[in-house]
Design an enzyme around this catalytic site. Structure first.
Site, mmCIF file in Angstrom:
data_model
loop_
_atom_site.group_PDB
_atom_site.id
_atom_site.type_symbol
_atom_site.label_atom_id
_atom_site.label_comp_id
_atom_site.label_asym_id
_atom_site.label_seq_id
_atom_site.Cartn_x
_atom_site.Cartn_y
_atom_site.Cartn_z
ATOM 1 N N HIS A 1 -18.073 -16.858 27.717
ATOM 2 C CA HIS A 1 -18.260 -18.276 28.034
ATOM 3 C C HIS A 1 -18.816 -18.440 29.441
ATOM 4 O O HIS A 1 -19.722 -19.244 29.680
ATOM 5 C CB HIS A 1 -16.926 -19.018 27.915
ATOM 6 N N ASP B 1 -12.735 -27.622 27.148
ATOM 7 C CA ASP B 1 -12.717 -26.638 26.076
ATOM 8 C C ASP B 1 -11.408 -25.839 26.168
ATOM 9 O O ASP B 1 -11.270 -24.976 27.027
ATOM 10 C CB ASP B 1 -13.933 -25.726 26.201
#
Length: 400
Positions: free
Chosen positions: A271, A301
């Protein structure tokens, strides 16, 4: 100033010749695009492409009045025949300013990749910026005095170009953003329109004429978006894509760290590698506080991990504790979050998991988590202007 887009595709056009990919197979009829070329007030041609004369005629324009032809990038392949009556095509050194007999002033803008951008100012003062394929402006540091009226560039391939321009206020609320150099890596028409709209941009058909500097209603960009989907569906990539044209974003990671868990560390690392370097990361589950404060856009997130933390705090996994006070305490915390989403003034993209479509969990605690996440997703979705479901990497608009 009138701008006619004789073509809006990549240098090889769309579809590419002899390309068997699905995107090229779908780019037929109205979806096809010739190589990008811009005609400004019938006096300046930016990029000379095959069939420019016929493209102009189809758009109801003529190249007979063109006084200058400028190229933005090296044109590979066979030489393009110069139509009769047009001046020779060339590129201008970075920083050089040309004043045309028509009264237009053209400045060559340096790029961070091979190619040249052109800033065009009309005699009346309207300003447009045209960027080459794969290029973004270089050396932008200080805020500009006035934003452009229109920017045409490779929005799909170089979204960071818009982020750079926004960082120096070269793009304002009324700036029209037009995606050009569209290649077969761009999604099909409906998905392309939705993705560009998240950046405040749009694509137009070949032959479209736009008025640069005229009155324009600012683009309606969704301020709150919920992105949901199953495991590895591509929902995080979709969420990140929605904010990649902003110069500063706060990435809110609700999962924290897990000592000794190599798989989790690898997921977190992946990520981080995807995110632009200018983004800032905060690892916290105190979302209401962030949502109620002012600041750059937030990418949260994800809500599933936030809910896991919230249930940990109230000991919701234990049946007795849940019945005594856990359910009440969790309801209060989720209501606080939903109210913060409703009241926030920031641009927010929230990611969550879709958990109700699989096997019924075998334990009471598992079923409790599934049910509570379903309730949380529904409540947050109700407060968002746009809700997307991501399946196999494809985003389906459920709202907005």
């Amino acid at each position: 100033m009138e701008l006619t887009l004789l073509g809006t595709g990549a240098p090889d056009g769309l579809p590419r010749p002899d390309c068997p990919c699905a995107a090229c197979a779908l780019a037929r009829g109205a979806g096809s695009r010739a190589a990008t070329a811009l005609l400004v007030d019938d006096a300046l041609l930016l990029d000379l492409t095959p069939g420019a004369v016929f493209a102009a005629a189809r758009a109801g324009r003529s190249l007979t009045g063109v006084r200058q032809v400028l190229l933005t990038h090296p044109h590979d392949g066979p030489a393009v025949e110069l139509p009769a009556g047009l001046p020779p095509a060339g590129r201008v050194p970075d920083g050089r300013v040309l004043t045309l007999i028509s009264g237009h002033r053209v400045r060559a803008v340096p790029m961070d990749a091979p190619g040249t951008g052109y800033e065009v100012t009309s005699p009346e003062g309207a300003r447009l910026l045209y960027l080459p394929p794969g290029g973004a402006p270089a050396g932008l540091t200080d805020p500009v005095a006035q934003p452009y009226d229109l920017v045409a560039g490779d929005v799909v391939g170089r979204p960071d170009a818009l982020a750079r321009l926004r960082s120096v206020e070269a793009i304002g609320p009324a700036t029209e953003l037009i995606a050009v150099h569209l290649d077969h890596d761009a999604p099909p028409a409906s998905e392309l329109a939705r993705r560009l709209a998240a950046a405040g941009a749009r694509a137009v058909p070949d032959g479209t004429t736009l008025t640069v500097g005229g009155f324009r209603t600012p683009a309606a960009v969704p301020r709150r978006t919920l992105v949901t989907g199953g495991a590895r569906s591509g929902k995080s990539v979709e969420a990140e894509r929605r904010l990649e044209t902003y110069p500063e974003v706060v990435y809110v990671a609700t999962g924290g760290t897990r000592d000794g868990d190599a798989d989790w560390a690898a997921r977190v690392g992946l990520h981080r590698e995807r995110r632009p370097a200018a983004w800032r990361t905060e690892e916290t589950c105190e979302l209401a506080e962030l949502l109620s404060s002012d600041g750059p856009p937030l990418l949260i997130d994800c809500l599933s991990l936030w809910l896991t933390d919230a249930m940990d705090r109230v000991d919701a996994w234990d049946d007795a504790a849940w019945a005594e006070s856990g359910e009440r305490a969790l309801r209060a915390r989720t209501e606080e979050l939903v109210a913060a989403v409703r009241g926030t003034r920031r641009t927010v993209v929230l990611v969550t998991n879709e958990t109700g479509s699989g096997v019924v969990p075998a334990t009471a605690a598992g079923r409790r988590f599934r049910d509570e996440l379903g309730r949380l997703n529904a409540a947050v979705a109700e407060e968002c202007e746009q809700v997307l479901l991501v399946v196999a990497g494809q985003a389906l608009a459920l709202r907005g």
